[in-house]
Enzyme design. Structure first.
Site: not given
Ligand code: E4P
Length: 289
Positions: A116
């Site tokens: 990522k």
């Molecule tokens: C996943 O890849 C993301 O980092 C995650 O879904 C973020 O979620 P949040 O906005 O609830 O922290």
């Protein structure tokens, strides 16, 4: 335990979390799981990490990465056919070069990683190089359609399966915008394209978000354990045409006509991307003495 993937489910289902025990429980509960996404905040919430910090202990940079590696190695062994997203450390000063060297190291941790990168100028540059080096990528902290167009452009030439984009639904809702509109707009913009970027609905906070993502036929949805648990308890429904997503009180996000074929410079800045980077780096740094 369920019998597995429901008939007619087009979307790949990922668990959004940093605890391999939850991965096991989700697999038992659903009978299938297509992958998992992690991020620095989710790793910091892992119960082993929380117990360690509760004793007043801290990690060094080296042991924190060892821990991240151990966690994703366990998850990867549970999901050998799936994908596991690992996030690079990035703050506002991290250059593409540093992200790329982290990415190469993390990509070697497990056989099924997607790395990522945040959608910033440096993150996109790093992703472009990563794709050329055959590192699978997941472009995260997406909050706008121009960011999605820029990801498409930067990763051109990659094969389907190697590039994900993660638009964050819940964080847009948090500030009064209809986050599901962003998913819809990106799917519409990508439709005439070559399909090399898969749309991964992230920041799913409610059952309605999840069902709406399934109805839209998003490529992947990453979902917190609690919502998967609820979905399993309801018999893993796939919403039909009669499902209506209620975005009461949320401002619509209009579709923008952006070309994927003509070279264009997109305005990729977004306040929520900056805030997201800040929070992830703070949560990671809080683990380290
Ligand atoms: C996943 O890849 C993301 O980092 C995650 O879904 C973020 O979620 P949040 O906005 O609830 O922290």
């Amino acid at each position: 335990m369920s019998t597995g993937r429901p008939l007619g489910l087009r979307t790949k289902i990922f668990l959004d979390g940093g605890d391999p025990q939850q991965t096991k429980a989700a697999l038992d509960m659903l009978g299938f799981l297509d992958g998992q996404t992690t991020n620095p905040t989710l790793i910091a919430k892992n119960p082993v990490v929380q117990d360690y910090l509760a004793k007043g202990a801290k990690y060094t940079e080296e042991t924190a990465y060892e821990l991240y590696r151990k966690v994703v190695t366990e998850i990867s062994a549970l999901l050998p056919e799936g994908s596991v997203s690992i996030e690079v450390y990035a703050d506002q000063r991290t250059p593409a070069k540093t992200m790329i060297s982290q990415a190469e190291e993390m990509f070697a941790w497990i056989p099924n990683a997607h790395i990522k990168f945040p959608i910033t100028a440096e993150g996109l540059r790093a992703a472009e190089l990563a794709v050329k080096a055959h590192v699978r990528v997941n472009l995260t902290l997406c909050f706008s359609q121009p960011q999605a167009a820029a990801v498409y452009q930067a990763t051109r030439g990659a094969k389907r399966g190697d590039v994900f984009i993660s638009p964050f639904v819940g964080r847009l809702d948090d500030r009064g915008e209809n986050g599901m509109d962003l998913i819809k707009n990106i799917l519409q913009m990508y439709r005439p394209g070559d399909g090399h970027v898969e749309v991964l609905a992230a920041s799913i906070r409610t059952m309605e978000h999840f069902l709406c993502a399934l109805q839209m036929g998003v490529d992947i949805a990453t979902v917190p354990f609690k919502i998967l648990n609820d979905w399993a308890a309801r018999g893993m429904p796939i919403p039909g045409d009669d499902f209506v997503y209620r975005a009461a009180g949320l401002r619509p996000i209009p579709y923008q006509n952006l070309s994927l074929t003509r070279w264009q410079k997109f305005d990729i800045g977004h306040e929520l991307t900056d805030k997201g980077i800040e929070k992830f780096s703070q949560d990671w740094n809080a683990l380290i003495q």
